[in-house]
Design a protein around this motif. Structure first.
Motif, PDB file in Angstrom:
ATOM      1  N   VAL A   1     -21.503   2.432  88.250  1.00  0.00           N
ATOM      2  CA  VAL A   1     -20.100   2.037  88.207  1.00  0.00           C
ATOM      3  C   VAL A   1     -19.952   0.614  87.698  1.00  0.00           C
ATOM      4  O   VAL A   1     -19.096   0.314  86.861  1.00  0.00           O
ATOM      5  N   ARG A   2     -20.798  -0.285  88.212  1.00  0.00           N
ATOM      6  CA  ARG A   2     -20.719  -1.686  87.777  1.00  0.00           C
ATOM      7  C   ARG A   2     -20.966  -1.816  86.287  1.00  0.00           C
ATOM      8  O   ARG A   2     -20.243  -2.521  85.572  1.00  0.00           O
ATOM      9  N   ALA A   3     -21.975  -1.115  85.808  1.00  0.00           N
ATOM     10  CA  ALA A   3     -22.302  -1.195  84.387  1.00  0.00           C
ATOM     11  C   ALA A   3     -21.194  -0.594  83.529  1.00  0.00           C
ATOM     12  O   ALA A   3     -20.846  -1.139  82.470  1.00  0.00           O
ATOM     13  N   ALA A   4     -20.632   0.553  83.992  1.00  0.00           N
ATOM     14  CA  ALA A   4     -19.573   1.198  83.213  1.00  0.00           C
ATOM     15  C   ALA A   4     -18.327   0.314  83.134  1.00  0.00           C
ATOM     16  O   ALA A   4     -17.737   0.146  82.056  1.00  0.00           O
ATOM     17  N   VAL A   5     -17.930  -0.259  84.280  1.00  0.00           N
ATOM     18  CA  VAL A   5     -16.749  -1.131  84.283  1.00  0.00           C
ATOM     19  C   VAL A   5     -16.991  -2.358  83.417  1.00  0.00           C
ATOM     20  O   VAL A   5     -16.109  -2.794  82.661  1.00  0.00           O
ATOM     21  N   THR A   6     -18.191  -2.923  83.511  1.00  0.00           N
ATOM     22  CA  THR A   6     -18.517  -4.093  82.694  1.00  0.00           C
ATOM     23  C   THR A   6     -18.424  -3.767  81.216  1.00  0.00           C
ATOM     24  O   THR A   6     -17.868  -4.537  80.416  1.00  0.00           O
ATOM     25  N   THR A   7     -18.960  -2.606  80.827  1.00  0.00           N
ATOM     26  CA  THR A   7     -18.917  -2.203  79.419  1.00  0.00           C
ATOM     27  C   THR A   7     -17.491  -1.998  78.936  1.00  0.00           C
ATOM     28  O   THR A   7     -17.114  -2.447  77.850  1.00  0.00           O
ATOM     29  N   ILE A   8     -16.686  -1.308  79.762  1.00  0.00           N
ATOM     30  CA  ILE A   8     -15.305  -1.022  79.373  1.00  0.00           C
ATOM     31  C   ILE A   8     -14.522  -2.313  79.172  1.00  0.00           C
ATOM     32  O   ILE A   8     -13.813  -2.486  78.160  1.00  0.00           O
ATOM     33  N   LEU A   9     -14.638  -3.228  80.114  1.00  0.00           N
ATOM     34  CA  LEU A   9     -13.882  -4.484  80.010  1.00  0.00           C
ATOM     35  C   LEU A   9     -14.386  -5.349  78.856  1.00  0.00           C
ATOM     36  O   LEU A   9     -13.591  -5.977  78.157  1.00  0.00           O
ATOM     37  N   HIS A  10     -15.701  -5.362  78.653  1.00  0.00           N
ATOM     38  CA  HIS A  10     -16.263  -6.158  77.556  1.00  0.00           C
ATOM     39  C   HIS A  10     -15.806  -5.616  76.207  1.00  0.00           C
ATOM     40  O   HIS A  10     -15.380  -6.382  75.318  1.00  0.00           O
ATOM     41  N   ASP A  11     -15.908  -4.305  76.041  1.00  0.00           N
ATOM     42  CA  ASP A  11     -15.522  -3.718  74.758  1.00  0.00           C
ATOM     43  C   ASP A  11     -14.023  -3.842  74.508  1.00  0.00           C
ATOM     44  O   ASP A  11     -13.592  -3.990  73.350  1.00  0.00           O
ATOM     45  N   ASN A  12     -13.229  -3.780  75.581  1.00  0.00           N
ATOM     46  CA  ASN A  12     -11.793  -3.966  75.406  1.00  0.00           C
ATOM     47  C   ASN A  12     -11.475  -5.393  74.981  1.00  0.00           C
ATOM     48  O   ASN A  12     -10.606  -5.617  74.125  1.00  0.00           O
ATOM     49  N   THR A  13     -12.182  -6.357  75.562  1.00  0.00           N
ATOM     50  CA  THR A  13     -11.987  -7.760  75.161  1.00  0.00           C
ATOM     51  C   THR A  13     -12.366  -7.950  73.699  1.00  0.00           C
ATOM     52  O   THR A  13     -11.667  -8.640  72.935  1.00  0.00           O
ATOM     53  N   ASP A  14     -13.460  -7.334  73.303  1.00  0.00           N
ATOM     54  CA  ASP A  14     -13.889  -7.419  71.911  1.00  0.00           C
ATOM     55  C   ASP A  14     -12.876  -6.741  70.990  1.00  0.00           C
ATOM     56  O   ASP A  14     -12.595  -7.237  69.882  1.00  0.00           O
ATOM     57  N   TYR A  15     -12.308  -5.619  71.452  1.00  0.00           N
ATOM     58  CA  TYR A  15     -11.299  -4.915  70.660  1.00  0.00           C
ATOM     59  C   TYR A  15     -10.060  -5.788  70.470  1.00  0.00           C
ATOM     60  O   TYR A  15      -9.501  -5.862  69.366  1.00  0.00           O
ATOM     61  N   MET A  16      -9.637  -6.462  71.520  1.00  0.00           N
ATOM     62  CA  MET A  16      -8.475  -7.347  71.420  1.00  0.00           C
ATOM     63  C   MET A  16      -8.737  -8.511  70.464  1.00  0.00           C
ATOM     64  O   MET A  16      -7.840  -8.940  69.727  1.00  0.00           O
ATOM     65  N   ALA A  17      -9.972  -8.989  70.481  1.00  0.00           N
ATOM     66  CA  ALA A  17     -10.314 -10.127  69.616  1.00  0.00           C
ATOM     67  C   ALA A  17     -10.238  -9.753  68.144  1.00  0.00           C
ATOM     68  O   ALA A  17     -10.003 -10.626  67.287  1.00  0.00           O
ATOM     69  N   HIS A  18     -10.426  -8.471  67.824  1.00  0.00           N
ATOM     70  CA  HIS A  18     -10.422  -8.031  66.423  1.00  0.00           C
ATOM     71  C   HIS A  18      -9.092  -7.396  66.006  1.00  0.00           C
ATOM     72  O   HIS A  18      -8.974  -6.908  64.870  1.00  0.00           O
ATOM     73  N   HIS A  19      -8.114  -7.375  66.900  1.00  0.00           N
ATOM     74  CA  HIS A  19      -6.804  -6.813  66.558  1.00  0.00           C
ATOM     75  C   HIS A  19      -5.712  -7.722  67.113  1.00  0.00           C
ATOM     76  O   HIS A  19      -5.607  -7.893  68.336  1.00  0.00           O
ATOM     77  N   ASN A  20      -4.954  -8.283  66.209  1.00  0.00           N
ATOM     78  CA  ASN A  20      -3.898  -9.199  66.643  1.00  0.00           C
ATOM     79  C   ASN A  20      -2.627  -8.435  67.039  1.00  0.00           C
ATOM     80  O   ASN A  20      -2.564  -7.205  66.964  1.00  0.00           O
TER      81      ASN A  20
END
Length: 355
Positions: free
Chosen positions: A151-170
């Motif tokens: 669970v910890r790893a999955a939540v970490t991945t989801i939040l990290h990838d979402n942050t990265d997605y936001m950084a590449h889409h204004n």
């Protein structure tokens, strides 16, 4: 003179005797009446009363004078209220709490004794904190760690990838679809985690109206599919099956011991028992396309909808390359060469029998 006086004296004596006799007779009559009043027949309750009344004409039970007088006195005396025996104690009337008062706490059976015992215990100092115990490092059959680690790893991945997605889409990127979706295709895929939209569309956001269920079926998600076709007006409906599908394996074997909800969804996958999983997946794709043609024939005939079937082959079972998305059905056409020809000609809105 003497005779006259004697006569008168005799008359007076006679009158006195007559008066005494009359007084005695009157007293005797009163006593007889009283005795008669107390010697009325006894009337018994219920059926016995009727029987006693029937016999009263021939036989009357007369009580003795003293007993009759005692019973009459008992009837006339008011009945005193019964009192409880000294050994019987009455509990006090319960006090009724007002509705606005606090409601009683609800405890599980035995909690009252447990609570009293807890309160009776002397206060103890808090125990010293134990050193942190590292999480178990054992792995499951999928190579994952414990559930907490997963669970910890999955939540970490989801939040990290979402942050990265936001950084590449204004903000301008999201503004294009913030108020309305405009997908080009309704895609029905299996819920299998190995089947994701990026295998067929690098930018699936606002492009694919995704519908997922076990076995990529129309029957178990008909409302969602219909919404995509008839409300979002997507011109393409595609059913995507895949290699090593668990739903296909289950539907072609005995699944009677599975949960009722799962059995219900497997029941609408119409494939033979014991069929090869790849052949079963391909057959299921054709069945889904056929069902969709029957439902959306008007859209297809009017040239507004193309219905395709595809097989996502991440195991390279069809020998066309691992990860390839192979088109296996176009509006009922299943011959690979004919499908290629129709697609090359742009003939996406014709049934196979219309050629």
């Amino acid at each position: 003179m003497n005779k006259t006086w004697q006569i008168r004296s005799l008359q007076a004596a006679i009158m006195v005797l007559v008066g005494a006799s009359l007084a005695g007779m009157a007293q005797a009559e009163e006593k007889a009446a009283a005795a008669a009043e107390h010697s009325k027949p006894i009337v018994l309750p219920g059926k016995q009363a009727a029987s006693a009344a029937a016999e009263s004409s021939s036989k009357t039970i007369v009580l003795p004078g003293k007993l009759a007088a005692s019973m009459a006195a008992a009837r006339a005396k008011p009945k005193e209220p019964e009192t409880l025996q000294p050994e019987v104690k009455q509990s006090a009337a319960p006090q009724i709490k007002t509705p606005l008062g606090p409601s009683p706490e609800v405890h599980a059976p035995g909690m009252a004794a447990h609570e009293a015992k807890r309160r009776a215990k002397p206060h103890r100092a808090k125990a010293k904190a134990l050193p942190h115990k590292p999480e178990e490092s054992s792995h499951d059959e999928h190579g994952h760690g414990s559930e907490v680690q997963q669970v910890r790893a999955a939540v970490t991945t989801i939040l990290h990838d979402n942050t990265d997605y936001m950084a590449h889409h204004n903000a301008a990127y999201f503004k294009t679809f913030a108020d309305k979706q405009t997908p080009r295709a309704t895609v029905v895929t299996c819920s299998d985690s190995r089947v994701q939209s990026e295998v067929m569309d690098k930018s699936a956001v606002n492009d694919l109206f995704m519908v997922r269920d076990i076995g990529n079926q129309l029957a178990t998600a008909e409302g969602s599919v219909e919404y995509g076709v008839r409300h979002l007006h997507t011109p393409l409906l595609i059913f995507v099956g895949h290699a090593a599908c668990g739903a296909i394996k289950a539907a072609s074997s005995d699944y009677s011991k599975l949960e009722p909800a799962i059995r219900k969804e497997l029941a609408t996958i119409n494939i033979p028992q014991g069929i090869d999983p790849t052949d079963g997946a391909l057959l299921n794709i054709n069945n889904q396309v056929e069902s969709a043609i029957l439902k959306f024939s008007g859209e297809v005939e009017a040239g507004h909808l193309a219905i395709l079937g595809a097989f996502y082959d991440f195991r390279n079972d069809l020998r066309q390359g691992a990860g390839k998305l192979v088109i296996t059905n176009l509006n009922g056409e299943t011959d690979p060469a004919a499908i290629r020809a129709l697609m090359k000609q742009g003939q996406f809105f014709k049934y196979s029998f219309m050629r």
